[in-house]
Motif scaffolding. Structure first.
Motif, mmCIF file in Angstrom:
data_model
loop_
_atom_site.group_PDB
_atom_site.id
_atom_site.type_symbol
_atom_site.label_atom_id
_atom_site.label_comp_id
_atom_site.label_asym_id
_atom_site.label_seq_id
_atom_site.Cartn_x
_atom_site.Cartn_y
_atom_site.Cartn_z
ATOM 1 N N ASP A 17 86.248 9.198 34.550
ATOM 2 C CA ASP A 17 84.785 9.111 34.548
ATOM 3 C C ASP A 17 84.314 7.679 34.802
ATOM 4 N N ALA A 18 84.932 6.719 34.140
ATOM 5 C CA ALA A 18 84.533 5.313 34.313
ATOM 6 C C ALA A 18 84.785 4.828 35.732
ATOM 7 N N ALA A 19 85.875 5.295 36.334
ATOM 8 C CA ALA A 19 86.226 4.835 37.685
ATOM 9 C C ALA A 19 85.280 5.385 38.745
ATOM 10 N N ARG A 20 84.604 6.486 38.456
ATOM 11 C CA ARG A 20 83.688 7.091 39.440
ATOM 12 C C ARG A 20 82.580 6.132 39.870
ATOM 13 N N ASP A 21 82.159 5.272 38.972
ATOM 14 C CA ASP A 21 81.026 4.383 39.246
ATOM 15 C C ASP A 21 81.429 2.950 39.569
ATOM 16 N N GLN A 22 82.714 2.678 39.622
ATOM 17 C CA GLN A 22 83.166 1.309 39.849
ATOM 18 C C GLN A 22 83.730 1.164 41.261
ATOM 19 N N PRO A 23 83.185 0.244 42.050
ATOM 20 C CA PRO A 23 83.698 0.050 43.408
ATOM 21 C C PRO A 23 85.072 -0.608 43.398
ATOM 22 N N GLY A 25 87.893 -3.259 44.143
ATOM 23 C CA GLY A 25 87.904 -4.717 44.216
ATOM 24 C C GLY A 25 89.326 -5.229 44.124
ATOM 25 N N TRP A 26 89.792 -5.910 45.154
ATOM 26 C CA TRP A 26 91.151 -6.460 45.150
ATOM 27 C C TRP A 26 91.331 -7.367 43.940
ATOM 28 N N GLY A 27 92.392 -7.153 43.185
ATOM 29 C CA GLY A 27 92.731 -7.999 42.048
ATOM 30 C C GLY A 27 91.908 -7.730 40.804
ATOM 31 N N VAL A 28 90.952 -6.806 40.900
ATOM 32 C CA VAL A 28 90.074 -6.490 39.780
ATOM 33 C C VAL A 28 90.094 -4.994 39.477
ATOM 34 N N HIS A 29 89.848 -4.206 40.516
ATOM 35 C CA HIS A 29 89.811 -2.737 40.373
ATOM 36 C C HIS A 29 90.435 -2.138 41.630
ATOM 37 N N ASP A 30 91.765 -2.182 41.672
ATOM 38 C CA ASP A 30 92.492 -1.623 42.810
ATOM 39 C C ASP A 30 93.536 -0.634 42.290
ATOM 40 N N THR A 58 92.178 -10.251 48.337
ATOM 41 C CA THR A 58 92.302 -9.570 49.628
ATOM 42 C C THR A 58 93.631 -8.821 49.672
ATOM 43 N N ALA A 59 93.766 -7.970 50.672
ATOM 44 C CA ALA A 59 95.036 -7.260 50.868
ATOM 45 C C ALA A 59 96.161 -8.253 51.132
ATOM 46 N N ARG A 60 95.876 -9.252 51.933
ATOM 47 C CA ARG A 60 96.893 -10.267 52.235
ATOM 48 C C ARG A 60 97.284 -11.028 50.967
ATOM 49 N N ILE A 117 92.548 4.476 43.098
ATOM 50 C CA ILE A 117 91.490 3.590 43.563
ATOM 51 C C ILE A 117 91.870 3.092 44.945
ATOM 52 N N ALA A 118 90.963 3.241 45.895
ATOM 53 C CA ALA A 118 91.256 2.848 47.279
ATOM 54 C C ALA A 118 90.084 2.065 47.851
ATOM 55 N N PRO A 119 90.375 1.170 48.809
ATOM 56 C CA PRO A 119 89.295 0.418 49.457
ATOM 57 C C PRO A 119 88.419 1.352 50.286
ATOM 58 N N GLY A 120 87.186 0.920 50.507
ATOM 59 C CA GLY A 120 86.261 1.694 51.326
ATOM 60 C C GLY A 120 86.602 1.600 52.799
ATOM 61 N N LYS A 121 85.876 2.384 53.568
ATOM 62 C CA LYS A 121 86.128 2.451 55.007
ATOM 63 C C LYS A 121 85.075 1.729 55.832
ATOM 64 N N GLY A 122 84.228 0.952 55.200
ATOM 65 C CA GLY A 122 83.211 0.226 55.943
ATOM 66 C C GLY A 122 82.173 -0.370 55.018
ATOM 67 N N PRO A 123 81.157 -1.030 55.589
ATOM 68 C CA PRO A 123 80.170 -1.731 54.771
ATOM 69 C C PRO A 123 79.348 -0.815 53.861
#
Length: 143
Positions: A17-23, A25-30, A58-60, A117-123
């Motif tokens: 439930d908590a993860a549903r609202d969290q974007p 973020g590399w190194g924070v929420h990945d 970042t991914a790198r 948790i996965a990165p988004g696909k665009g802005p």
């Protein structure tokens, strides 16, 4: 199944439930931070994420930190931190850690699906919680 804390099911549901609202973020929420923090919360185990939390943006940067820790891949990290995976991902149970190649990375088995948790696909897509079929996962570890 290893020793999980009493009420682990409620902790798992609350984390989803908590993860549903969290974007994302590399190194924070990945994927790795979320999955291994959740593993700690379900079992009372060590905070292994302290090894890499906040050390990249970042991914790198994540790849650099993994190399510094001696891991060539997420699979290598999983094997080092969790030991040998289950003989088959089909043996995974709710709350077990999984690894998928579908953009999910590390996640948690929910039954027929895995969450991670996965990165988004665009802005317009900040990423965050995603669900994939367990068939998309290739490794699983008992928690």
């Amino acid at each position: 199944m290893s020793d999980r804390l009493p009420g682990w099911e409620l902790r798992l549901a609350a984390a989803i439930d908590a993860a549903r609202d969290q974007p994302f973020g590399w190194g924070v929420h990945d994927c790795a931070i979320w999955a291994f923090d959740l593993r700690r919360d379900l079992t009372g185990g060590d905070d292994v994420v302290a090894l890499w939390r906040g050390r990249y943006r970042t991914a790198r940067g994540a790849q650099r930190v993994m190399r510094r820790l001696g891991w060539s891949s997420l699979e290598a990290a999983g094997r080092d931190l969790l030991g040998d995976p289950l003989p088959s991902v089909h043996l995974a149970q709710r709350g077990d850690l999984v690894l998928a190649d579908t953009g999910l990375g590390f996640g948690i088995c929910l039954g027929a699906r895995a969450a991670g948790i996965a990165p988004g696909k665009g802005p317009d897509d900040p990423g965050g919680l995603i669900l994939v079929p367990m068939a998309a996962c290739r490794l699983a570890w008992r928690v």
